[in-house]
Design a protein around this motif. Structure first.
Motif, PDB file in Angstrom:
ATOM      1  N   ALA A   5       0.838  -1.197   0.000  1.00  0.00           N
ATOM      2  CA  ALA A   5       0.000   0.000   0.000  1.00  0.00           C
ATOM      3  C   ALA A   5       0.872   1.246   0.000  1.00  0.00           C
ATOM      4  O   ALA A   5       1.954   1.266   0.618  1.00  0.00           O
ATOM      5  N   SER A   6       0.405   2.275  -0.684  1.00  0.00           N
ATOM      6  CA  SER A   6       1.131   3.540  -0.741  1.00  0.00           C
ATOM      7  C   SER A   6       0.159   4.678  -0.981  1.00  0.00           C
ATOM      8  O   SER A   6      -1.024   4.446  -1.256  1.00  0.00           O
ATOM      9  N   GLY A   7       0.657   5.905  -0.866  1.00  0.00           N
ATOM     10  CA  GLY A   7      -0.157   7.063  -1.176  1.00  0.00           C
ATOM     11  C   GLY A   7      -0.658   7.832   0.027  1.00  0.00           C
ATOM     12  O   GLY A   7      -1.307   8.865  -0.124  1.00  0.00           O
ATOM     13  N   GLY A   8      -0.377   7.339   1.218  1.00  0.00           N
ATOM     14  CA  GLY A   8      -0.800   8.054   2.404  1.00  0.00           C
ATOM     15  C   GLY A   8      -0.009   9.330   2.596  1.00  0.00           C
ATOM     16  O   GLY A   8       0.969   9.598   1.886  1.00  0.00           O
ATOM     17  N   GLY A   9      -0.435  10.131   3.569  1.00  0.00           N
ATOM     18  CA  GLY A   9       0.253  11.373   3.846  1.00  0.00           C
ATOM     19  C   GLY A   9      -0.539  12.245   4.789  1.00  0.00           C
ATOM     20  O   GLY A   9      -1.518  11.806   5.387  1.00  0.00           O
ATOM     21  N   LEU A  10      -0.082  13.483   4.893  1.00  0.00           N
ATOM     22  CA  LEU A  10      -0.736  14.483   5.743  1.00  0.00           C
ATOM     23  C   LEU A  10      -1.525  15.433   4.851  1.00  0.00           C
ATOM     24  O   LEU A  10      -0.974  15.984   3.880  1.00  0.00           O
ATOM     25  N   VAL A  11      -2.784  15.628   5.178  1.00  0.00           N
ATOM     26  CA  VAL A  11      -3.644  16.491   4.380  1.00  0.00           C
ATOM     27  C   VAL A  11      -4.575  17.256   5.309  1.00  0.00           C
ATOM     28  O   VAL A  11      -4.908  16.779   6.403  1.00  0.00           O
ATOM     29  N   GLN A  12      -4.972  18.432   4.880  1.00  0.00           N
ATOM     30  CA  GLN A  12      -5.913  19.218   5.675  1.00  0.00           C
ATOM     31  C   GLN A  12      -7.334  18.694   5.486  1.00  0.00           C
ATOM     32  O   GLN A  12      -7.664  18.089   4.453  1.00  0.00           O
ATOM     33  N   ALA A  13      -8.172  18.951   6.457  1.00  0.00           N
ATOM     34  CA  ALA A  13      -9.575  18.568   6.346  1.00  0.00           C
ATOM     35  C   ALA A  13     -10.175  19.162   5.079  1.00  0.00           C
ATOM     36  O   ALA A  13      -9.906  20.319   4.739  1.00  0.00           O
ATOM     37  N   GLY A  14     -10.954  18.330   4.393  1.00  0.00           N
ATOM     38  CA  GLY A  14     -11.524  18.750   3.118  1.00  0.00           C
ATOM     39  C   GLY A  14     -10.680  18.372   1.921  1.00  0.00           C
ATOM     40  O   GLY A  14     -11.139  18.484   0.779  1.00  0.00           O
ATOM     41  N   LEU A  85     -11.883  14.730   3.067  1.00  0.00           N
ATOM     42  CA  LEU A  85     -11.343  14.027   4.222  1.00  0.00           C
ATOM     43  C   LEU A  85     -11.627  14.777   5.515  1.00  0.00           C
ATOM     44  O   LEU A  85     -11.651  16.015   5.551  1.00  0.00           O
ATOM     45  N   LYS A  86     -11.826  13.991   6.568  1.00  0.00           N
ATOM     46  CA  LYS A  86     -12.144  14.529   7.888  1.00  0.00           C
ATOM     47  C   LYS A  86     -11.075  14.051   8.880  1.00  0.00           C
ATOM     48  O   LYS A  86     -10.460  12.998   8.670  1.00  0.00           O
ATOM     49  N   PRO A  87     -10.893  14.777   9.960  1.00  0.00           N
ATOM     50  CA  PRO A  87      -9.914  14.330  10.963  1.00  0.00           C
ATOM     51  C   PRO A  87     -10.184  12.901  11.450  1.00  0.00           C
ATOM     52  O   PRO A  87      -9.229  12.164  11.753  1.00  0.00           O
ATOM     53  N   GLU A  88     -11.427  12.499  11.494  1.00  0.00           N
ATOM     54  CA  GLU A  88     -11.749  11.150  11.958  1.00  0.00           C
ATOM     55  C   GLU A  88     -11.370  10.068  10.948  1.00  0.00           C
ATOM     56  O   GLU A  88     -11.485   8.868  11.252  1.00  0.00           O
ATOM     57  N   ASP A  89     -10.931  10.451   9.760  1.00  0.00           N
ATOM     58  CA  ASP A  89     -10.412   9.487   8.801  1.00  0.00           C
ATOM     59  C   ASP A  89      -8.944   9.140   9.078  1.00  0.00           C
ATOM     60  O   ASP A  89      -8.385   8.253   8.420  1.00  0.00           O
ATOM     61  N   THR A  90      -8.340   9.835  10.017  1.00  0.00           N
ATOM     62  CA  THR A  90      -6.941   9.578  10.350  1.00  0.00           C
ATOM     63  C   THR A  90      -6.760   8.152  10.854  1.00  0.00           C
ATOM     64  O   THR A  90      -7.444   7.721  11.793  1.00  0.00           O
ATOM     65  N   ALA A  91      -5.863   7.421  10.220  1.00  0.00           N
ATOM     66  CA  ALA A  91      -5.619   6.014  10.561  1.00  0.00           C
ATOM     67  C   ALA A  91      -4.523   5.463   9.668  1.00  0.00           C
ATOM     68  O   ALA A  91      -4.116   6.113   8.692  1.00  0.00           O
ATOM     69  N   SER A 122      -5.542  16.788   9.209  1.00  0.00           N
ATOM     70  CA  SER A 122      -5.490  17.836  10.220  1.00  0.00           C
ATOM     71  C   SER A 122      -6.728  18.722  10.127  1.00  0.00           C
ATOM     72  O   SER A 122      -7.283  18.935   9.050  1.00  0.00           O
ATOM     73  N   SER A 123      -7.142  19.228  11.268  1.00  0.00           N
ATOM     74  CA  SER A 123      -8.346  20.076  11.306  1.00  0.00           C
ATOM     75  C   SER A 123      -8.009  21.524  11.081  1.00  0.00           C
ATOM     76  O   SER A 123      -6.859  21.926  11.064  1.00  0.00           O
TER      77      SER A 123
END
Length: 123
Positions: A5-14, A85-91, A122-123
């Motif tokens: 799996a790949s493609g994850g990262g840090l993104v802002q909400a929305g 994306l929402k903060p609760e999608d963090t995983a 992030s929110s």
């Protein structure tokens, strides 16, 4: 079969991300493929699944209308497009393969797992 799996990262909400899951060792064209996620301190939960030919898909209610699972059997790869994306999608997001071939939310039907990719919103 080995899954990467790949493609994850840090993104802002929305924001949006697209995860990929590349299979090797054998073709997964006859397998159903699924995405699961696990947040810290939580159990691994089902997110989405797609049947062996892409004709059937299924989603957990919390991601319906925001996430899309797809596959390219010629490339032996499955994707998860995540929008709004929402903060609760963090995983940590994991891809998995189920030999029965029918999209399923049942974790026990998946016998091959990738190593996971971190998604942080992030929110």
């Amino acid at each position: 079969v080995q899954l990467q799996a790949s493609g994850g990262g840090l993104v802002q909400a929305g924001g949006s991300l697209r995860l990929s899951c590349a299979a090797s060792g054998r073709t997964v064209s006859g397998y159903a493929m699924g995405w699961f996620r696990q947040a810290p301190g939580e159990e691994r939960e089902y997110v989405a699944a797609i049947s062996w030919n892409g004709g059937g898909t299924d989603y957990v209610d919390s991601v319906k209308g925001r996430f899309t699972i797809s596959r390219d059997n010629a490339k032996n790869t499955v994707y998860l497009s995540m929008n709004s994306l929402k903060p609760e999608d963090t995983a940590v997001y994991y891809c998995a393969a189920a030999p029965r071939g029918i999209a399923t939310m049942n974790i026990w039907e998946y016998d091959s797992w990738g190593q996971g990719t971190q998604v942080t919103v992030s929110s």
